[in-house]
Design a protein around this motif. Structure first.
Motif, PDB file in Angstrom:
ATOM      1  N   TRP A 137       0.830  -1.214   0.000  1.00  0.00           N
ATOM      2  CA  TRP A 137       0.000   0.000   0.000  1.00  0.00           C
ATOM      3  C   TRP A 137       0.861   1.260   0.000  1.00  0.00           C
ATOM      4  CZ3 TRP A 137      -4.499  -0.504  -1.764  1.00  0.00           C
ATOM      5  CH2 TRP A 137      -5.315  -1.589  -1.456  1.00  0.00           C
ATOM      6  N   ALA A 138       1.942   1.253   0.765  1.00  0.00           N
ATOM      7  CA  ALA A 138       2.789   2.442   0.853  1.00  0.00           C
ATOM      8  C   ALA A 138       3.461   2.762  -0.482  1.00  0.00           C
ATOM      9  CB  ALA A 138       3.843   2.258   1.941  1.00  0.00           C
ATOM     10  N   LEU A 139       3.843   1.734  -1.216  1.00  0.00           N
ATOM     11  CA  LEU A 139       4.553   1.925  -2.487  1.00  0.00           C
ATOM     12  C   LEU A 139       3.617   1.907  -3.697  1.00  0.00           C
ATOM     13  CD1 LEU A 139       7.645  -0.380  -1.782  1.00  0.00           C
ATOM     14  CD2 LEU A 139       7.494   2.109  -1.539  1.00  0.00           C
ATOM     15  N   PRO A 192      -3.852   9.337  -2.203  1.00  0.00           N
ATOM     16  CA  PRO A 192      -2.700   9.023  -1.345  1.00  0.00           C
ATOM     17  C   PRO A 192      -3.094   8.871   0.118  1.00  0.00           C
ATOM     18  CG  PRO A 192      -2.124  10.738  -2.914  1.00  0.00           C
ATOM     19  CD  PRO A 192      -3.604  10.523  -3.052  1.00  0.00           C
ATOM     20  N   THR A 193      -4.101   9.613   0.560  1.00  0.00           N
ATOM     21  CA  THR A 193      -4.548   9.508   1.949  1.00  0.00           C
ATOM     22  C   THR A 193      -5.110   8.127   2.237  1.00  0.00           C
ATOM     23  OG1 THR A 193      -5.107  11.854   1.928  1.00  0.00           O
ATOM     24  CG2 THR A 193      -6.015  10.534   3.713  1.00  0.00           C
ATOM     25  N   SER A 197      -3.612   5.276   4.709  1.00  0.00           N
ATOM     26  CA  SER A 197      -4.411   4.725   5.802  1.00  0.00           C
ATOM     27  C   SER A 197      -4.413   3.198   5.768  1.00  0.00           C
ATOM     28  CB  SER A 197      -5.847   5.260   5.730  1.00  0.00           C
ATOM     29  OG  SER A 197      -6.561   4.685   4.654  1.00  0.00           O
ATOM     30  N   LEU A 198      -4.441   2.622   4.573  1.00  0.00           N
ATOM     31  CA  LEU A 198      -4.415   1.164   4.452  1.00  0.00           C
ATOM     32  C   LEU A 198      -3.067   0.601   4.892  1.00  0.00           C
ATOM     33  CD1 LEU A 198      -6.295   0.879   1.054  1.00  0.00           C
ATOM     34  CD2 LEU A 198      -7.150   0.170   3.294  1.00  0.00           C
ATOM     35  N   SER A 199      -1.994   1.311   4.556  1.00  0.00           N
ATOM     36  CA  SER A 199      -0.668   0.904   5.019  1.00  0.00           C
ATOM     37  C   SER A 199      -0.577   1.019   6.534  1.00  0.00           C
ATOM     38  CB  SER A 199       0.403   1.775   4.351  1.00  0.00           C
ATOM     39  OG  SER A 199       1.699   1.389   4.757  1.00  0.00           O
TER      40      SER A 199
END
Length: 212
Positions: A137-139, A192-193, A197-199
């Motif tokens: 999720w972050a990437l 991106p938010t 949040s998922l990360s």
């Protein structure tokens, strides 16, 4: 759990606040969106709420919410398996986002289950899976899966509306059969938010597993 070296009160409260913000974010998206995306965000709201309560209410002093939560998330997992299968039957392919959501809820069931049923092997496997989810999720790795590529969907939908041709990447093999492009209604393309949040939520679940 309160007073644990890995989970002091200040960190426990900090996680609870961040997860509460995640609940608000995904609830807002669930209200404003439609179709599969509405239910997908609603599911993440429920998971974030469950994690928030786990951080806010230590198991030893609040056993009842954990027992109720275990039943709730077992039912939730069954519903997700059914929904994933139904969507797969309608779309002709299993959407990995729904499969991952099901796996996330299975991890929630594991965390809410009595400590006696846990094993170090399963804990390490689930923690490793969640670590991969944090990175994915972050990437933005979920958005790079061809099945979840929005541009491919637009091409397929445009071709269908136009009534002719083959979507980009299609083509006709030697046998003369047109290759079918799979199109799913739910993709990982979000703000991106939401991705952050998922990360964050996956990280909170992984840390809870380790801290417990």
């Amino acid at each position: 759990m309160s007073g644990s070296p890995l989970l002091p009160d200040w960190l426990r409260i900090g996680w609870a606040v961040l997860l509460a913000a995640t609940v608000v974010l995904h609830t807002r998206h669930a209200i404003t969106m439609s179709g599969q995306r509405r239910w997908w965000h609603a599911g993440h709201s429920i998971m974030a709420a469950g994690m928030m309560l786990m951080y806010a209410l230590p198991r030893l002093s609040h056993p009842l919410p954990y027992r109720v939560g275990l039943v709730v998330f077992i039912v939730f997992a069954v519903l997700l398996v059914a929904a994933t299968s139904w969507f797969a039957g309608r779309e002709g392919v299993v959407n990995p986002l729904w499969a991952a959501s099901t796996a996330d809820v299975v991890v929630m069931v594991y965390m809410l289950a009595p400590m006696s049923v846990r094993t170090s092997v399963l804990t390490c496997l689930f923690a490793g899976y969640l670590g991969c989810q944090v990175a994915a999720w972050a990437l933005g790795l979920w958005t790079r899966i061809p099945l979840l590529d929005r541009s491919a969907q637009v091409a397929a939908e445009t071709n269908e509306a136009g009534g002719g041709g083959v979507p980009d990447g299609g083509g006709v093999p030697d046998g003369g059969c047109v290759l079918e492009r799979r199109v799913v209604a739910l993709t990982a393309h979000s703000s991106p938010t939401v991705l952050a949040s998922l990360s964050l939520m996956a990280g909170g679940m992984a840390y809870m597993l380790v801290a417990m």
